[in-house]
Design a protein around this motif. Structure first.
Motif, mmCIF file in Angstrom:
data_model
loop_
_atom_site.group_PDB
_atom_site.id
_atom_site.type_symbol
_atom_site.label_atom_id
_atom_site.label_comp_id
_atom_site.label_asym_id
_atom_site.label_seq_id
_atom_site.Cartn_x
_atom_site.Cartn_y
_atom_site.Cartn_z
ATOM 1 N N ILE A 240 2.308 11.411 -0.561
ATOM 2 C CA ILE A 240 3.721 11.389 0.215
ATOM 3 C C ILE A 240 3.755 10.875 1.627
ATOM 4 C CG2 ILE A 240 5.912 12.132 0.500
ATOM 5 C CD1 ILE A 240 5.177 11.278 -2.353
ATOM 6 N N ALA A 241 2.802 11.663 2.478
ATOM 7 C CA ALA A 241 2.770 11.277 3.799
ATOM 8 C C ALA A 241 2.223 10.205 4.001
ATOM 9 C CB ALA A 241 1.655 12.491 4.269
ATOM 10 N N GLU A 242 1.013 9.572 3.474
ATOM 11 C CA GLU A 242 0.640 8.447 3.504
ATOM 12 C C GLU A 242 1.345 7.104 3.272
ATOM 13 O OE1 GLU A 242 -1.055 10.551 2.373
ATOM 14 O OE2 GLU A 242 -3.062 10.853 3.049
ATOM 15 N N SER A 243 2.566 7.376 2.218
ATOM 16 C CA SER A 243 3.417 6.313 1.743
ATOM 17 C C SER A 243 4.438 6.217 2.932
ATOM 18 C CB SER A 243 3.979 6.696 0.529
ATOM 19 O OG SER A 243 4.903 5.739 0.167
ATOM 20 N N ILE A 244 4.997 7.296 3.651
ATOM 21 C CA ILE A 244 5.811 7.309 4.686
ATOM 22 C C ILE A 244 5.127 6.839 5.801
ATOM 23 C CG2 ILE A 244 7.302 8.643 6.106
ATOM 24 C CD1 ILE A 244 7.553 10.936 3.953
ATOM 25 N N GLY A 245 3.895 6.999 6.191
ATOM 26 C CA GLY A 245 3.316 6.496 7.171
ATOM 27 C C GLY A 245 3.263 4.960 7.278
ATOM 28 N N ARG B 209 0.767 -1.246 -0.025
ATOM 29 C CA ARG B 209 -0.166 -0.079 -0.071
ATOM 30 C C ARG B 209 0.939 1.264 -0.042
ATOM 31 N NH1 ARG B 209 -4.513 1.289 4.421
ATOM 32 N NH2 ARG B 209 -2.748 2.033 5.801
ATOM 33 N N ALA B 210 2.018 1.226 0.757
ATOM 34 C CA ALA B 210 3.021 2.278 0.510
ATOM 35 C C ALA B 210 3.367 2.576 -0.934
ATOM 36 C CB ALA B 210 4.265 2.092 1.400
ATOM 37 N N ASN B 211 3.560 1.534 -1.684
ATOM 38 C CA ASN B 211 4.086 1.606 -2.928
ATOM 39 C C ASN B 211 2.711 2.172 -3.973
ATOM 40 O OD1 ASN B 211 6.546 0.701 -2.606
ATOM 41 N ND2 ASN B 211 5.932 -1.284 -2.877
ATOM 42 N N ALA B 212 1.467 1.979 -3.590
ATOM 43 C CA ALA B 212 0.455 2.601 -4.106
ATOM 44 C C ALA B 212 0.108 3.784 -3.704
ATOM 45 C CB ALA B 212 -0.782 1.576 -4.052
ATOM 46 N N TYR B 213 0.439 4.157 -2.661
ATOM 47 C CA TYR B 213 0.278 5.695 -2.151
ATOM 48 C C TYR B 213 1.346 6.618 -2.755
ATOM 49 C CZ TYR B 213 -3.098 5.178 1.710
ATOM 50 O OH TYR B 213 -4.358 4.969 2.222
#
Length: 381
Positions: free
Chosen positions: A121-126, A111-115
């Motif tokens: 960016i913030a959701e991916s880092i989270g 899901r980080a890759n999808a974000y």
């Protein structure tokens, strides 16, 4: 053997495509099977105790549900349907059903890759933070988070992740095996580690030069928050509110409650890692909000000053035009007053005397051949 491998790969690709097509049409709760009462309240006791066979059946059904959802999410991610992949991974990760620690870590990484592909960016880092909290040796999570932080020019934090990754590579070379159990899936093989370590050393030197030259204060907070440059104050406040509700340190650890840890003794370490990474991200978001708000206030002040100058210039121009018109009217009046109103009478007197003498000559010639005496002295002008 080669033909068999080709057939297996083709079948896997067709199955993934079929799951992706079905995932587009299915609703959020279509994956739930009738044999599982997911929406039942935990306080309601079962009518009768489940037998061992029924318990195993329910467990296998739940595992099948998780695997089908993950297969559909990965197929959507491979097809470039990032919002669809995020929806399926979110149903897996935010549901009320428990899941194994390694399974959740892998889903958070996908899901980080999808974000990241969607520009969030913030959701991916989270999600990278949650992955590393569950699995500190996840190479892909460290690489992804370091790359994202470098993209937004947060070189200090990116350097920290790359140092951690270098330490992990050295540990792999020392132990001569990848971290975790043998069946654990990795995005890198053991033979690729030396080459990756050399490239990582060069990358670390470049980042250290940038940090040494002072390139640490120009973080692109617009990309981090997910806003365009020149956004309004209301857009910033709305985006900041949504990010704060999602990435507060106390709420960032709720995912641990849905995780089945392999070892209960690791619970405190997982919570500590999750809390520390969430706190760093939250502080970065607060700093970004303050920086962007300061920029917006400067732009508003500059725009207000510009409007004030434009209004003053327009007022001066109108006053100049009115003064010019007033001067034109005054000049016209002066011209009318200074023009001569009385003509010199001597000119008309000379013309009248000359015509009168001609008339007298004519009368003296035509009147009964008798000359009329004329006194020119009396006709003199």
């Amino acid at each position: 053997m080669e033909d068999a491998m080709v057939l297996l790969q083709t079948g896997k690709r067709l199955a993934s495509a079929a799951h992706r097509r079905e995932s587009i049409c299915w609703s959020d709760d279509s994956f739930s099977l009738s044999t599982i009462n997911i929406n039942s309240q935990p306080s309601t006791p079962p009518l009768s105790p489940l037998t061992e066979t029924e318990s195993i059946t329910h467990l296998l059904t739940h595992i099948k549900l998780l695997l089908r959802r993950r297969a559909s999410a990965i197929a959507a991610l491979d097809a470039g349907l990032h919002s669809e992949a995020i929806r399926h991974f979110s149903k897996l990760l935010d549901g009320r059903r428990f899941a194994p620690q390694g399974f959740l870590a892998e889903c958070y990484m996908h899901r980080a890759n999808a974000y990241h592909s969607s520009g969030r960016i913030a959701e991916s880092i989270g999600d990278c933070n949650r992955t590393l909290a569950l699995d500190p040796t996840c190479i892909q999570a460290l690489e992804t988070r370091a790359s994202i932080l470098e993209t937004i020019r947060c070189y200090t934090d990116s350097l920290h992740d790359l140092e951690h990754l270098k330490l992990l590579y050295n540990t792999i070379l020392r132990d001569k095996k990848l971290p975790g159990p043998a069946w654990k899936r990795h995005n890198v093989s053991y033979r690729e580690i030396p080459g990756k370590l050399c490239a990582l050393t060069i990358k670390l030197q470049e980042l250290k030069k940038r940090v040494g030259s002072g390139e640490v204060g120009n973080v692109d907070y617009y990309v981090l928050i997910g806003l365009r440059r020149g956004c309004s104050r209301s857009e910033l406040q709305r985006a900041h509110l949504l990010l704060c509700l999602k990435h507060k340190p106390d709420k960032a650890m709720n995912f641990i409650d849905r995780c089945e840890l392999a070892n209960e003794h690791d619970l405190e370490s997982v919570k500590d890692r999750a809390k520390m990474s969430a706190l760093l991200l939250y502080r970065l978001l607060q700093k970004g909000y303050a920086n962007v708000m300061h920029t917006i206030m400067d732009e508003e002040a500059a725009e207000k000053h510009k409007n004030k100058i434009d209004a003053l210039a327009l007022q001066l121009q109108q006053e100049a035009e009115e003064m010019s018109e007033r001067k034109m009217v005054e000049n016209k009046n002066k011209c009318l007053i200074s023009s001569p109103s009385i003509v010199d009478s001597s000119v008309f007197q000379g013309v009248f005397c000359r015509d009168l003498s001609v008339v007298g000559d004519l009368l003296s010639r035509v009147g009964f051949n008798r000359q009329i005496p004329m006194k020119y002295e009396g006709l003199s002008c």
